[in-house]
Write a protein that holds these residues in place. Structure first.
Motif, PDB file in Angstrom:
ATOM      1  N   ASN A 111       2.031  11.107  -4.801  1.00 37.23           N
ATOM      2  CA  ASN A 111       1.736  11.723  -3.495  1.00 37.23           C
ATOM      3  C   ASN A 111       2.949  11.707  -2.577  1.00 37.23           C
ATOM      4  O   ASN A 111       3.206  12.656  -1.834  1.00 37.23           O
ATOM      5  N   LEU A 112       3.702  10.617  -2.647  1.00 30.11           N
ATOM      6  CA  LEU A 112       4.889  10.509  -1.793  1.00 30.11           C
ATOM      7  C   LEU A 112       5.971  11.480  -2.259  1.00 30.11           C
ATOM      8  O   LEU A 112       6.700  12.058  -1.454  1.00 30.11           O
ATOM      9  N   TRP A 113       6.055  11.652  -3.570  1.00 23.77           N
ATOM     10  CA  TRP A 113       7.018  12.617  -4.130  1.00 23.77           C
ATOM     11  C   TRP A 113       6.638  14.034  -3.701  1.00 23.77           C
ATOM     12  O   TRP A 113       7.483  14.824  -3.276  1.00 23.77           O
ATOM     13  N   LEU A 114       5.334  14.354  -3.776  1.00 24.58           N
ATOM     14  CA  LEU A 114       4.870  15.696  -3.397  1.00 24.58           C
ATOM     15  C   LEU A 114       5.122  15.980  -1.922  1.00 24.58           C
ATOM     16  O   LEU A 114       5.485  17.088  -1.544  1.00 24.58           O
ATOM     17  N   SER A 115       4.932  14.962  -1.103  1.00 19.23           N
ATOM     18  CA  SER A 115       5.087  15.179   0.341  1.00 19.23           C
ATOM     19  C   SER A 115       6.529  15.000   0.802  1.00 19.23           C
ATOM     20  O   SER A 115       6.865  15.325   1.936  1.00 19.23           O
ATOM     21  N   GLY A 116       7.388  14.459  -0.073  1.00 23.05           N
ATOM     22  CA  GLY A 116       8.798  14.259   0.305  1.00 23.05           C
ATOM     23  C   GLY A 116       8.981  13.163   1.338  1.00 23.05           C
ATOM     24  O   GLY A 116       9.985  13.139   2.056  1.00 23.05           O
ATOM     25  N   THR A 170       0.845  -1.194   0.000  1.00 21.63           N
ATOM     26  CA  THR A 170       0.000   0.000   0.000  1.00 21.63           C
ATOM     27  C   THR A 170       0.881   1.244   0.000  1.00 21.63           C
ATOM     28  O   THR A 170       2.084   1.174   0.294  1.00 21.63           O
ATOM     29  N   GLU A 171       0.270   2.368  -0.280  1.00 24.00           N
ATOM     30  CA  GLU A 171       1.008   3.626  -0.228  1.00 24.00           C
ATOM     31  C   GLU A 171       1.563   3.860   1.176  1.00 24.00           C
ATOM     32  O   GLU A 171       2.669   4.372   1.343  1.00 24.00           O
ATOM     33  N   GLU A 172       0.797   3.450   2.191  1.00 26.06           N
ATOM     34  CA  GLU A 172       1.236   3.658   3.577  1.00 26.06           C
ATOM     35  C   GLU A 172       2.456   2.797   3.908  1.00 26.06           C
ATOM     36  O   GLU A 172       3.334   3.213   4.668  1.00 26.06           O
TER      37      GLU A 172
END
Ligand SMILES: Cc1cc2nc3c(=O)[nH]c(=O)nc-3n(C[C@H](O)[C@H](O)[C@H](O)COP(=O)(O)O)c2cc1C
Length: 199
Positions: free
Chosen positions: A98-103, A64-66
């Motif tokens: 989303n992970l790239w945007l949030s770093g 999952t993304e998490e």
């Protein structure tokens, strides 16, 4: 708070990369204070297998993304497909905007591993290209240093860019002792660096 973990994320069709992932995970688990979390990605096809079943019949459960967001480090494995990673893994990575945007992955260690059917079938190009999206995510790329003597003795897979395995044209060759050692060395190195970078 739960213990930190290294995400061992792989795709495997015939089991070779899955076997490598298990040895990478053993290497992670040899380091105190950090766990291995093994996950896979669904195959891509005209029918999206991800929506058919949430838990695959065999192998690890789907990532999952998490799982990725909260890891302390990442080991990413894919079979070689025409000198590059498998589409299923690329498809998963293409969904991590989303992970790239949030770093979320910045400054976390990451290493890569692959399996091919042939000795000169593009292991190194696969490993190097697998590093590219991880660098865009800001991860710290981890290879295997030549201090690992198996890198010099191997007659099969094993590169400084990451562990590799030659599975044979019938996918019937098991991991050699040197290939297993190098998988474990990568897992141990990512886990050790994950704890250091975390602090
Ligand atoms: C579409 C496709 C492309 C492949 N390309 C290569 C290749 O470029 N070089 C190679 O040596 N093996 C290639 N293979 C073989 C796989 O890399 C090899 O069987 C691998 O060990 C499978 O790993 P797995 O058991 O984890 O699925 C290819 C296989 C497929 C299906």
């Amino acid at each position: 708070m739960s213990e930190p973990y290294v995400l061992v994320l792989y795709y495997s069709r015939h089991g070779a990369t899955q076997s490598m992932a298990q040895h990478v995970a053993h290497g992670v688990e040899s380091v105190a204070g950090i766990n291995a979390r093994i996950r896979t990605v669904p195959a891509v096809s005209t029918v999206c297998e991800a929506v058919e079943k949430s838990i695959p019949d065999e192998g690890a459960i789907y990532c999952t993304e998490e799982d990725l967001r909260n890891c302390a480090g990442l080991a990413l494995g894919s079979p070689t497909r025409f000198g590059n990673m498998a589409a299923a893994m690329k498809y998963f990575l293409d969904g991590t905007t989303n992970l790239w945007l949030s770093g979320s992955l910045i400054n976390k260690p990451a290493g890569v591993f692959t399996s091919t059917s042939t000795l000169h079938g593009g292991q190194e190009s696969t490993l190097l290209s697998m590093m590219l999206p991880l660098m865009h995510q800001g991860m710290v790329i981890v290879g295997v240093p030549y201090a690992e003597s198996a890198l010099s003795t191997t007659q099969s897979g094993g590169t400084p860019y990451g562990p590799s395995h030659v599975a044979g044209t019938q996918n019937n060759l098991s991991l050699t002792e040197d290939e297993k050692t190098l998988c474990q060395a990568l897992g141990k190195r990512i886990a050790t660096l994950a704890l250091q970078l975390k602090d």
